[in-house]
Design a protein around this motif. Sequence first.
Motif: not given
Length: 129
Positions: A14-18, A23-26, A85-90, A97-102
């Motif tokens: 739930e925390l991950e989804a929130s 943030t758009g970051v996983y 979304g469809h690809d859980p491991l992009p 990029l958003k995750t790397i920048e974060t």
Amino acid sequence: MEADYPDLLPNASELEASYYKRTGVYPMHGTIVVKDSVLAEHPWIAKSLYDAFDQAKKEWLARLDAGEATAASDKKYLELRKIVGHDPLPYGLQANLKTIETLEATAFRQGLTPRRMSINELFVDPLAR
């Protein structure tokens, strides 16, 4: 043998989804490391590794889609699809990029890196080679 990695928090999903919604970051689930000296001598390695892992993932995604992948980890990634979304491991820099920048900003803020670092200092883009 499949490793069991328990969640740190009981409501981790739930925390991950929130967090992803806000943030758009996983968080990325891993990276492949190759020495700079190896890439300098064999620049094709980065793209070849990417292509091999990408092909394996495409085959795995097809098995997920067909309901043929049924291990506990597969079920976890089926649930993760509901969040990301469809690809859980992009794969690749652009997809992450958003995750790397974060990650880079957080590492600097926490004193894990001595200065802000560019994406190109941290990662090689195998698709740009």
